[in-house]
Design an enzyme around this catalytic site. Structure first.
Site, short mmCIF file in Angstrom:
data_model
loop_
_atom_site.label_atom_id
_atom_site.label_comp_id
_atom_site.label_asym_id
_atom_site.label_seq_id
_atom_site.Cartn_x
_atom_site.Cartn_y
_atom_site.Cartn_z
N ASP A 91 6.26 -78.21 8.52
CA ASP A 91 7.38 -78.49 7.61
C ASP A 91 8.40 -77.34 7.69
O ASP A 91 9.60 -77.56 7.83
CB ASP A 91 6.90 -78.63 6.16
N GLU A 116 14.33 -79.85 1.98
CA GLU A 116 13.20 -79.81 1.04
C GLU A 116 12.59 -78.41 0.86
O GLU A 116 12.27 -78.02 -0.26
CB GLU A 116 12.11 -80.77 1.51
N ASP A 177 14.83 -83.77 5.52
CA ASP A 177 13.41 -83.69 5.18
C ASP A 177 12.70 -83.35 6.48
O ASP A 177 12.58 -84.19 7.38
CB ASP A 177 12.89 -85.02 4.62
N ILE A 179 9.60 -82.73 7.33
CA ILE A 179 8.53 -83.73 7.53
C ILE A 179 8.52 -84.60 6.29
O ILE A 179 8.24 -84.12 5.19
CB ILE A 179 7.13 -83.10 7.70
N ASP A 180 8.87 -85.84 6.45
CA ASP A 180 8.72 -86.80 5.35
C ASP A 180 7.37 -87.46 5.54
O ASP A 180 7.07 -87.96 6.64
CB ASP A 180 9.85 -87.82 5.41
N THR A 182 4.32 -85.74 4.40
CA THR A 182 3.40 -84.66 4.81
C THR A 182 1.94 -85.07 4.60
O THR A 182 1.06 -84.67 5.36
CB THR A 182 3.72 -83.35 4.04
N HIS A 284 2.39 -92.23 -4.79
CA HIS A 284 3.81 -92.14 -4.47
C HIS A 284 4.57 -93.39 -4.91
O HIS A 284 5.76 -93.33 -5.21
CB HIS A 284 4.04 -91.97 -2.96
N SER A 308 6.06 -92.41 4.84
CA SER A 308 7.35 -91.82 5.22
C SER A 308 8.46 -92.84 5.48
O SER A 308 8.29 -94.05 5.32
CB SER A 308 7.19 -90.92 6.45
N LYS A 311 9.23 -96.45 7.45
CA LYS A 311 9.39 -97.81 6.87
C LYS A 311 10.84 -98.28 6.99
O LYS A 311 11.10 -99.45 7.25
CB LYS A 311 8.94 -97.81 5.40
N ARG A 325 9.58 -99.51 -3.20
CA ARG A 325 9.04 -98.21 -3.63
C ARG A 325 9.21 -98.06 -5.13
O ARG A 325 10.33 -98.09 -5.64
CB ARG A 325 9.78 -97.09 -2.90
N ASP A 337 14.71 -87.75 0.99
CA ASP A 337 13.67 -88.75 1.22
C ASP A 337 14.25 -90.12 1.58
O ASP A 337 13.49 -91.05 1.90
CB ASP A 337 12.78 -88.89 -0.01
N1 LIG Z 1 3.94 -87.43 -6.57
C1 LIG Z 1 4.77 -88.06 -5.77
N2 LIG Z 1 5.30 -89.24 -6.14
C2 LIG Z 1 6.14 -89.90 -5.35
N3 LIG Z 1 6.52 -89.43 -4.12
C3 LIG Z 1 6.04 -88.26 -3.70
C4 LIG Z 1 5.14 -87.52 -4.50
N4 LIG Z 1 4.81 -86.41 -3.84
C5 LIG Z 1 5.49 -86.43 -2.67
N5 LIG Z 1 6.23 -87.55 -2.58
C6 LIG Z 1 7.14 -87.91 -1.53
O1 LIG Z 1 7.01 -89.29 -1.24
C7 LIG Z 1 7.47 -89.50 0.08
C8 LIG Z 1 6.46 -90.18 0.89
O2 LIG Z 1 6.41 -91.46 0.49
P1 LIG Z 1 5.42 -92.37 1.24
O3 LIG Z 1 4.15 -92.26 0.49
O4 LIG Z 1 6.06 -93.70 1.19
O5 LIG Z 1 5.28 -91.82 2.61
C9 LIG Z 1 7.69 -88.19 0.65
O6 LIG Z 1 9.03 -87.88 0.55
C10 LIG Z 1 6.87 -87.29 -0.20
O7 LIG Z 1 7.32 -86.02 -0.04
P2 LIG Z 1 7.12 -85.22 1.36
O8 LIG Z 1 8.43 -85.28 2.07
O9 LIG Z 1 6.81 -83.86 0.88
O10 LIG Z 1 6.03 -85.84 2.16
MG LIG Z 2 9.88 -86.58 1.87
MG LIG Z 3 8.94 -83.43 3.34
MG LIG Z 4 6.90 -82.23 0.78
#
Ligand SMILES: Nc1ncnc2c1ncn2[C@@H]1O[C@H](COP(=O)(O)O)[C@@H](O)[C@H]1OP(=O)(O)O
Ligand SMILES: [Mg+2]
Ligand SMILES: [Mg+2]
Ligand SMILES: [Mg+2]
Length: 401
Positions: A91, A116, A177, A179-180, A182, A284, A308, A311, A325, A337
Site C-alpha cells: 500500500d 489513502e 487508492d 491498494i483498494d 487490502t 464492508h 475492490s 467490480k 454497496r 474508493d
Molecule cells: N469497515 C469498513 N467498512 C466499509 N468499507 C471498508 C471498511 N474498511 C475498509 N473498507 C474499504 O472498503 C473497500 C473495499 O470494499 P470491498 O469489500 O468491496 O472490496 C476498500 O476501499 C476498503 O478500504 P481499503 O482501500 O483500505 O482496502
Molecule cells: Mg479502498
Molecule cells: Mg486502500
Molecule cells: Mg486501507
C-alpha cells in the site's frame, strides 16, 4: 524533496505510433532511462491525454510492486491501522511510486493528491524496518523498469505524504487508492490500484490496475482465495481506463504495447438475466441488504463477490450488470474508493449514484456524502434499482459523520 525534484528534468515525447516515453534524468544519475507507455488515442487529441498516459504508467509500475509483494507477503510486511483495517508495504510502496511518477512527469506544477495512506506510522522507530523494506521494494521495481532513480527512505516518506491534499471543488487533484481491497490483497484475492483525476470537482480521468483479474470471462472462483496464485498467466491482469467524454477502455495490464479495447456496460433491462456484484467482506457492505434488494428486483442469479474496484471494471466490461454497496451506517466513504471506477462506469454507459439516486459528488473534500449506499448499473436496470431501494429497508447514514 521539492528542491530535489526541481533539479530533475522530465519530459514526455510521443511518437507517431502512439508509444510514449517518459524520460527522467537526475544530475547524479548517469544513465538515462525510460518507462514506456502504450496509449489508445493520440494524446494530442485528448484534453488530458498526457495526464492519462502518466496515470497509466504510474498504475502499471505500482501494480508491479503490488504483485511482487502479494506473492510472498510476510507477517512483518503488514500492520493494522487505527481503524483496524490492514495496510501492507505494498500500500505504502504503491502510493510512493504513483506520487513519484506524477511528480516527475509534471515537475512545473504543484502536485495535489488525495490518497489513502500517510507516513505517520513509518516515521515511528518501530516503523523503520517496514520503511526500509518499502524503499528496497520501490528501488527494485524502478531498477527492473530501468527508471534510473534510487530513492532514500526520506524520499519515500515525503512521496507518501504528497497524498495529504484535501481535494475540493476547484483545481486539479489526483485521487489515489494505492491498494483498494487490502483485505482481498492479504487474502490472495482481488485488489486494484486506483487512480483518478479531478478537475474542478469532476472526475475526468480514471485508471484501474487489476493484477489478478482475468481478461476473459470471470466466475465466482475469481473472487475467492487462490485468484492470486492463478494470476501468472498472460491472460490475467487488466488495466481499465477512461477519459471523460472519450469512452472507457480495457487493456492487458502487463503489456503496455497492446491496443486497448473500448468497453461498454451490458444494457440489460430484465433483472432475471442480471448478475449483481458486491463486496466479499460483509463488514464492508451488508449482504442482507443486497439480498433484499435482489429479491425486490427479481434477480435470480447468485451474487458475484469480488474485492475492490475491480467490480466497477467488471460492470464496465459487461461481466455483470449491477453493483451494490451498503456500508455500515457509521462508515464514511472516501473519494479514492470510487473516483476511478465512477468515471470508467459512466464512460462505459452506466450510472453510478447513491441509493437515493444522486450522482456521486467528488467535490466535497476527502469524503463522499451518500444516502445509504452506492448503486451502479446500466440505465434501465439502474432505474429499477432505485425503485427497489425506496422499498427496501436500509439503515440510513447519519447526515453528518
Ligand atoms: N469497515 C469498513 N467498512 C466499509 N468499507 C471498508 C471498511 N474498511 C475498509 N473498507 C474499504 O472498503 C473497500 C473495499 O470494499 P470491498 O469489500 O468491496 O472490496 C476498500 O476501499 C476498503 O478500504 P481499503 O482501500 O483500505 O482496502
Ligand atoms: Mg479502498
Ligand atoms: Mg486502500
Ligand atoms: Mg486501507
Amino acid at each position: 524533496m521539492q528542491n530535489l525534484l526541481r533539479q530533475q528534468s522530465v519530459h514526455i515525447r510521443a511518437n507517431y505510433t502512439g508509444v510514449t516515453r517518459l524520460c527522467c534524468r537526475r544530475p547524479f544519475v548517469r544513465r538515462r532511462a525510460s518507462v514506456h507507455v502504450a496509449v489508445d488515442v493520440e494524446p494530442q487529441t485528448l484534453q488530458y491525454g498526457k495526464e492519462l498516459e502518466n496515470a497509466k504508467a504510474a498504475v502499471r509500475l505500482a501494480s508491479k510492486l503490488c504483485q511482487i509483494v502479494q506473492r510472498q507477503l510476510s507477517a512483518e510486511e503488514r500492520a493494522d491501522k487505527k481503524d483496524d483495517s490492514p495496510v501492507t508495504v505494498a500500500d505504502y510502496g504503491a502510493q510512493a511510486v504513483v506520487a513519484w511518477v506524477l511528480q516527475w512527469a509534471d515537475p512545473a506544477s504543484r502536485l495535489s493528491m488525495v490518497a489513502e495512506e500517510d507516513s505517520a506510522e513509518l516515521r515511528q522507530p518501530e516503523g523503520r524496518p517496514m520503511l526500509e523494506r518499502i524503499t528496497q521494494l520501490i528501488n527494485s521495481v524502478f531498477a527492473e523498469a530501468k527508471v534510473g532513480v534510487i530513492l532514500a527512505p526520506e524520499d519515500v516518506l515525503k512521496l507518501i505524504d504528497l497524498g495529504g491534499s484535501q481535494g475540493g471543488p476547484t483545481g486539479r487533484h489526483w485521487v489515489l487508492d494505492p491498494i483498494d481491497g487490502t483485505r482481498g490483497f492479504v487474502g490472495m484475492r482481488q485488489y486494484a490500484v486506483c487512480l483518478g483525476m479531478l478537475q474542478d470537482g469532476e472526475v475526468v480521468l480514471g485508471v484501474l490496475g487489476c493484477p489478478n483479474l482475468p481478461q476473459g470471462p470471470v466466475g465466482e472462483q475469481d473472487g475467492q482465495e487462490g485468484a492470486a496464485q492463478r494470476a501468472g498467466g498472460s491472460d490475467v491482469g487488466c488495466l481499465f481506463s477512461a477519459h471523460r467524454n472519450h469512452g472507457a477502455y480495457a487493456a492487458p495490464l502487463w503489456d503496455e504495447h497492446a491496443d486497448p479495447v473500448r468497453i461498454q456496460v451490458k444494457d440489460l433491462s430484465n433483472p432475471r438475466e442480471a448478475r449483481f456484484m458486491e463486496s466479499v467482506e460483509s463488514r464492508h457492505s451488508s449482504h442482507s441488504t443486497t439480498a433484499a434488494m435482489a429479491r425486490e428486483l427479481g434477480v435470480v442469479l447468485p451474487p458475484l463477490r469480488m474485492d475492490s474496484q475491480v467490480k466497477y471494471g467488471l460492470l464496465s466490461r459487461g461481466c455483470a450488470s449491477i453493483f451494490m454497496r451498503f456500508p455500515p451506517p457509521t462508515y464514511k466513504e472516501k473519494i479514492w474508493d470510487h473516483a476511478a471506477g465512477f468515471v470508467i462506469v459512466e464512460e462505459a454507459g452506466g450510472r453510478v449514484t447513491d441509493a437515493g439516486g444522486a450522482r456521486l459528488d467528488f467535490s466535497r473534500g476527502r469524503f463522499l456524502q451518500l444516502d445509504r449506499g452506492i448503486i451502479a448499473a446500466p440505465p434501465a436496470l439502474h432505474q429499477q434499482l432505485l425503485r427497489a431501494a425506496a422499498k427496501v429497508a436500509v439503515a440510513p447514514l447519519p447526515s453528518e459523520q
